[in-house]
Every structure is written in structure tokens, then in C-alpha cells.
Scaffold this active site. Structure first.
Site, PDB file in Angstrom:
ATOM      1  N   LYS A   1      -0.097  74.813 111.981  1.00 52.24           N
ATOM      2  CA  LYS A   1      -1.312  75.304 111.334  1.00 52.24           C
ATOM      3  C   LYS A   1      -1.573  76.693 111.935  1.00 52.24           C
ATOM      4  CE  LYS A   1      -6.010  75.913 111.353  1.00 52.24           C
ATOM      5  NZ  LYS A   1      -5.933  77.223 110.840  1.00 52.24           N
ATOM      6  N   PRO A   2      -1.252  77.752 111.155  1.00 53.32           N
ATOM      7  CA  PRO A   2      -1.450  79.092 111.700  1.00 53.32           C
ATOM      8  C   PRO A   2      -2.919  79.497 111.626  1.00 53.32           C
ATOM      9  CG  PRO A   2      -0.573  79.227 109.474  1.00 53.32           C
ATOM     10  CD  PRO A   2      -0.707  77.764 109.788  1.00 53.32           C
TER      11      PRO A   2
ATOM     12  N   GLY B   1      -4.876  79.492 122.214  1.00 50.00           N
ATOM     13  CA  GLY B   1      -6.171  79.959 121.740  1.00 50.00           C
ATOM     14  C   GLY B   1      -7.188  79.909 122.873  1.00 50.00           C
ATOM     15  N   SER B   2      -8.444  79.803 122.509  1.00 47.37           N
ATOM     16  CA  SER B   2      -9.487  79.897 123.526  1.00 47.37           C
ATOM     17  C   SER B   2      -9.586  78.604 124.349  1.00 47.37           C
ATOM     18  CB  SER B   2     -10.830  80.167 122.856  1.00 47.37           C
ATOM     19  OG  SER B   2     -11.254  79.002 122.181  1.00 47.37           O
TER      20      SER B   2
ATOM     21  N   GLU C   1      -2.184  76.841 125.904  1.00 44.79           N
ATOM     22  CA  GLU C   1      -2.157  78.216 126.429  1.00 44.79           C
ATOM     23  C   GLU C   1      -3.523  78.799 126.120  1.00 44.79           C
ATOM     24  OE1 GLU C   1       0.109  79.587 128.110  1.00 44.79           O
ATOM     25  OE2 GLU C   1       1.896  78.397 127.670  1.00 44.79           O
TER      26      GLU C   1
ATOM     27  N   CYS D   1      -3.987  87.164 125.776  1.00 46.38           N
ATOM     28  CA  CYS D   1      -4.593  86.316 126.812  1.00 46.38           C
ATOM     29  C   CYS D   1      -4.248  86.834 128.194  1.00 46.38           C
ATOM     30  CB  CYS D   1      -4.073  84.884 126.689  1.00 46.38           C
ATOM     31  SG  CYS D   1      -4.272  84.230 125.057  1.00 46.38           S
TER      32      CYS D   1
ATOM     33  N   GLU E   1     -13.848  86.823 129.015  1.00 42.06           N
ATOM     34  CA  GLU E   1     -12.687  87.557 128.507  1.00 42.06           C
ATOM     35  C   GLU E   1     -13.172  88.499 127.393  1.00 42.06           C
ATOM     36  OE1 GLU E   1      -9.858  84.898 126.715  1.00 42.06           O
ATOM     37  OE2 GLU E   1      -8.153  86.115 127.356  1.00 42.06           O
TER      38      GLU E   1
HETATM   39  C1  SIN Z   1      -0.674  85.689 124.676  1.00 42.79           C
HETATM   40  O1  SIN Z   1      -1.540  86.524 124.683  1.00 42.79           O
HETATM   41  O2  SIN Z   1      -0.950  84.482 124.728  1.00 42.79           O
HETATM   42  C2  SIN Z   1       0.789  86.040 124.597  1.00 42.79           C
HETATM   43  C3  SIN Z   1       1.185  87.217 125.369  1.00 42.79           C
HETATM   44  C4  SIN Z   1       2.667  87.306 125.578  1.00 42.79           C
HETATM   45  O3  SIN Z   1       3.436  86.427 125.205  1.00 42.79           O
HETATM   46  O4  SIN Z   1       3.080  88.289 126.168  1.00 42.79           O
END
Ligand code: SIN
Length: 503
Positions: free
Chosen positions: A192-193, A245-246, A267, A301, A398
Site C-alpha cells: 500500500k503506497p 513512516g512516522s 522504520e 528520516c 522532527e
Molecule cells: C528514509 O528516510 O527512511 C530513507 C533514507 C535512506 O534510505 O537513505
């Protein structure tokens, strides 16, 4: 310096292969309308214009995709690893061959500059290539048994049907970083994008079907999270959910997965410290800070969220950083020479504005930028702030935007304490020429990744992931495929008996 936004022609006309621009669901190897026929608009964040209208999957559509994934699982997982590897290798080659078109699709829906989009596509392809190779190296174990009449072994088997919920900041690479190892392990997957960026996902599905990935092994169902993701995280067919995601959404998904004890890889958000010690090479530190902070308009992230700079080098660093940041060219990602595209949407711009306002209200000083860009819309000026302190919002939330907030510190202990003063622990950056300090600080930082004297560390062969509230599990490297494998202990008894005698 501003680059005037061009009026982009319709996306299909930019593509060598217009068939890559898919807008329906990809379920069980076929393109389909949503069950209720609804669609949603995907907009170019640079212009606000509609790029495409995409089928909005329903729960029934998601269920159909999961049932297809479950049906195709026995044959796909039973395929010799070498054959799964060959299909993945063909997918990798197809992605690389289509890199220019995939980059254009990515820029149109996400906004990042075309060169950066192309780099993401190749980065994304590298996961498929790496795991095509790794498929052949899923080894088991033998264990010295505790009695003479037994033999003990460990099998590593695919977990089963997997669901991937992927973000808009890397619309290609965050899918392949999950699908590559899952498919290599023998799992099947429904993706699911993000609703902002479904076109890159659908283009990957088009290429997967062209290279002969069997029906049902890889489906893509765009749609509302409350509809499609809800089905994926609650369905008894799914054994594993992998999400980028968050932290907020990750926690909610984890709770939903608890109902059927699904495995999860998460992640999540970060609050990366970038520490510059007095003994750092100033050029290397400035270059690393720009690369880490302003990549993807600050929307990764692992972007440095707090620049902690020791007092002896502080003023020189801030001056050099601001000079370099002022040179960044902001504009439409399709225009030549653009370094920084728009933010993903207006809400993202508002969050950046709030963080800057709050910092300034509490005493920070804007060294450069600090305002929405004159291009308007989702563009924001690359910004450097000095005099930032831990009480400010920007220190503990963030920002996910192009703002470099600089803090001042005196000692190594203070730097480590400041760096770790967050519930997050994804990436951390250290700039120093003292090897002993590299070890001390790397070991003391609470982070899944420590980058020393570089602002870019991502690589398919290295493990990516966080500690604390930044997540669970690792992607990339041989650790990434382990996330899609179950361990089965087989204990073989009575091997000293001759069973033929009893017959
Ligand atoms: C991310 O922001 O989760 C990915 C960054 C990356 O793979 O370098």
C-alpha cells in the site's frame, strides 16, 4: 537564487515508455479498477497540478490482493532460490533500463530534483539486485545433538504473506528495500503506497509483471490508509507487516498487528544529531551537513535534525554552512540546476514555519533563509538558525524540512548527552579527526546508524534501522532478509533404529 517554475507538460509525454504510467490497482497480476470505481488525484507538489487520477482501493480490493498473495505463496516459496533470484535479477535490470522514466514519474509526484529522483531509482534497484543474489544464501544450521540417536537442524523458511506500507519521501526505494528481501526469501507481498506517491509503486508493478513475476506474488493497492492499510494489518492472511513512516503511525500499526501477533518491521521517525567537534575538517563537516540536512528538501528520516557544534569551531562552521546553503537553488525538480524541490504539501510547509517561528520567538537567530520561498506553494527557503537550545520545539520534534538548527556545546560529554536526549535513535553523524573519539562517541550514541565524517551512508549492503522509538528491525544487508524468514528447529530422533526391521 530562485528558478522560475516551468509549466510541465502532461507526465505521459515526458516518458519514453508511456505504459509505465499506470493508474489502476495491480492485483493478482492484472490491472483493475477499484471495486467501487472511486479514484483520487495525485498532485505535483511543485505546481499543485493534477498529475494523474488513481484507483482508490477498497477493503475488498486489499482482501483480493491478500488472497492472491496467499494462493501464490506455495509455488513461489517452493521455487528453487536460483529461479527466484533470476526473476528478481530481471526486475532489477528492467528498473535500471527504465530509470529515466521512473525518475520523471517520481519527480512529478514527489517533487525532488530529477537527478536526485534518478539516484533514488538506482538506489531502489540496488536492493532488488542485492537480494536477488542473497536469495541463494539463505543457509540453515546443524546443531550438535544432546544424545547419540538424534540429529538437530535449523531451517529458515519464508514467513508467508507480507504487507508493506510505504512512505512518500522515497516512493521507489522504500518499496524495493522491503519487496527485494521479502520476495528473495520466498514470501509474497501486497504494497500500500503513500497516497501522495502511488505512481512510482504502480510503475514498479508494471515492470515486475513484464519480467515474469508470477501473478499474486507482488500486488500494489493504493488507497486510503484507514481502508487499505486497515485490511492489511488486521487480515489473518498476513504474517508480517513492514512499514516506513512516522513513529505515531508506527505505534498505531503495531497495536493493530498485536491482535493476530504479526511480526513487524518499523522504520520510524528520527531526530538525528550531527556533531561537529573542534578538530573536524571544516570542509568535510560543511559538505556532510549539507548532504545530510538538505537531501530531499530535508524530508528523510535520517536528515540531520540538530547540528551540535563545539564552541571552538562554531562561528566558522555557521558562516561556511550559511554561505553554502545560500547557494542552493530552489525550484521545480524538472528544471536544470535545481538543488532543492518543494516540500510534499502545504501541511509540511506549515510545520517548518511553526518550528522556525517557535525557535526565533525563543531566541534563535536566522542566519539565512527562514521564510517560505518566493515561488510560493510548497517551496521553503533553505535555512540556517543559530543560538538554538534544547527547549525549542525544533530540538525535540522532527522538522522534516530544509532547516539546519545549530546548537553550541563545550565538551564531548555534553555533546553525547544532548545527542541522546531524545526518544528517537535512527541516525547520528560525527565529524572529528580523532580516532579514539570516533570509537568513544560511536559507542555512546543511541542510534541504529552512526556516520563518521560523511553525511551520506545509505547502501544496500549495510543495515539500516533505528533503536528506541525509531523502530524495530533492519533493512538492507543480510540482516534485511532475516526479517522475512522464520526459524524452524527440526529434531530428528531414533536414528539408531533400523525402521525397516520393524516392518
Ligand atoms: C528514509 O528516510 O527512511 C530513507 C533514507 C535512506 O534510505 O537513505
Amino acid at each position: 537564487m530562485a528558478v522560475a517554475p516551468a509549466t510541465p507538460p502532461p507526465l505521459a509525454r515526458r516518458l519514453r515508455d508511456a505504459q509505465l504510467l499506470r493508474t489502476d490497482l495491480f492485483v493478482d497480476g492484472a490491472w483493475a479498477e477499484a471495486a467501487d470505481g472511486r479514484r483520487f488525484d495525485v498532485r505535483d507538489p511543485a505546481s499543485g497540478e493534477v498529475v494523474a487520477s488513481v484507483a482508490a482501493g477498497t477493503r475488498d480490493d486489499a482482501r483480493r490482493a491478500l488472497e492472491a498473495a496467499a494462493r501464490s505463496l506455495p509455488a513461489w516459496s517452493a521455487l528453487p532460490a536460483k529461479e527466484r533470484s533470476a526473476v528478481l535479477r530481471r526486475w532489477f535490470e528492467a528498473i535500471v533500463d527504465a530509470a529515466d522514466d521512473l525518475a520523471a514519474i517520481l519527480t512529478a509526484e514527489q517533487g525532488k530534483p530529477l537527478g536526485e529522483a534518478r539516484a533514488e531509482v538506482l538506489y531502489g534497484a540496488s536492493f532488488v539486485e542485492w537480494y536477488a543474489e542473497e536469495a541463494k544464501r539463505v543457509y540453515g544450521e546443524t546443531i550438535p545433538a544432546n544424545t547419540a540417536d538424534r540429529r538437530m537442524l535449523v531451517l529458515r523458511q519464508p514467513i508467508g504473506v507480507c504487507a508493506a506500507i510505504t512512505p512518500w519521501n522515497f516512493p521507489t526505494a522504500m518499496i524495493t528495500r522491503k519487496a527485494g528481501p521479502a520476495l528473495a526469501a520466498g514470501c509474497t507481498m501486497v504494497v500500500k503506497p503513500a497516497s501522495a506517491t502511488p505512481l512510482s509503486a504502480l510503475a514498479l508493478a508494471e515492470l515486475a509483471s513484464r519480467v515474469g513475476l508470477p501473478d499474486g506474488v507482488f500486488s500494489v493497492v493504493p488507497g486510503a490508509a484507514s481502508v487499505v492499510a486497515e485490511e492489511l494489518v488486521t487480515s489473518p492472511l498476513v504474517r508480517k507487516v513492514t512499514f516506513t513512516g512516522s513513529t505515531e503511525v508506527g505505534k498505531a500499526l503495531m497495536e493493530r498487528c498485536a491482535g493476530s501477533v504479526k511480526k513487524v518491521s518499523l522504520e520510524l521517525g528520527g531526530n538525528a544529531p550531527l556533531i561537529v567537534f573542534d578538530d573536524a575538517d571544516l570542509d568535510v563537516a560543511v559538505e556532510g551537513a549539507i548532504a545530510s540536512k538538505f537531501r530531499n528538501t530535508g524530508q528523510t528520516c535520517v536528515c540531520a535534525n540538530r547540528l551540535l557544534v563545539q564552541e571552538g569551531i562554531h562561528d566558522r562552521f555557521v558562516e561556511r554552512l550559511a554561505d553554502a546553503v545560500a547557494e542552493l537553488r530552489v525550484g521545480n525538480g524538472f528544471d536544470d540546476g535545481v538543488d532543492q524541490g518543494p516540500l510534499i504539501d502545504r501541511a509540511a510547509v506549515e510545520k517548518v514555519e511553526e518550528h522556525v517561528r517557535d525557535a526565533v520567538d525563543h531566541g534563535a537567530v536566522v542566519v539565512c533563509g527562514g521564510r517560505p520561498h518566493e515561488l510560493g506553494g510548497c517551496f521553503y527557503e533553505p535555512t540556517v538558525l543559530r543560538g538554538v537550545t534544547p527547549e525549542m520545539r525544533i530540538a525535540h520534534e522532527e522538522t522534516f524540512g530544509p532547516v539546519a538548527p545549530v546548537f553550541r556545546f563545550a565538551s564531548e560529554d555534553e555533546a553525547v548527552e544532548l545527542a541522546n536526549a531524545t526518544p528517537y535513535g535512527l541516525a547520528a553523524y560525527v565529524f572529528t579527526r580523532d580516532v579514539a573519539r570516533v570509537w568513544r562517541v560511536s559507542e555512546a550514541l543511541e542510534a541504529g546508524v552512526v556516520a563518521v565524517n560523511t553525511g551520506i551512508f545509505s547502501y544496500e549492503g549495510a543495515p539500516f534501522g533505528g533503536v528506541k522509538e525509531s523502530g524495530i528491525g533492519r533493512e538492507g544487508s543480510h540482516h534485511g532478509i532475516a526479517e522475512f524468514l522464520e526459524i524452524k528447529y527440526v529434531c530428528l530422533g531414533a536414528i539408531d533404529r533400523d525402521s525397516s526391521r520393524g516392518a
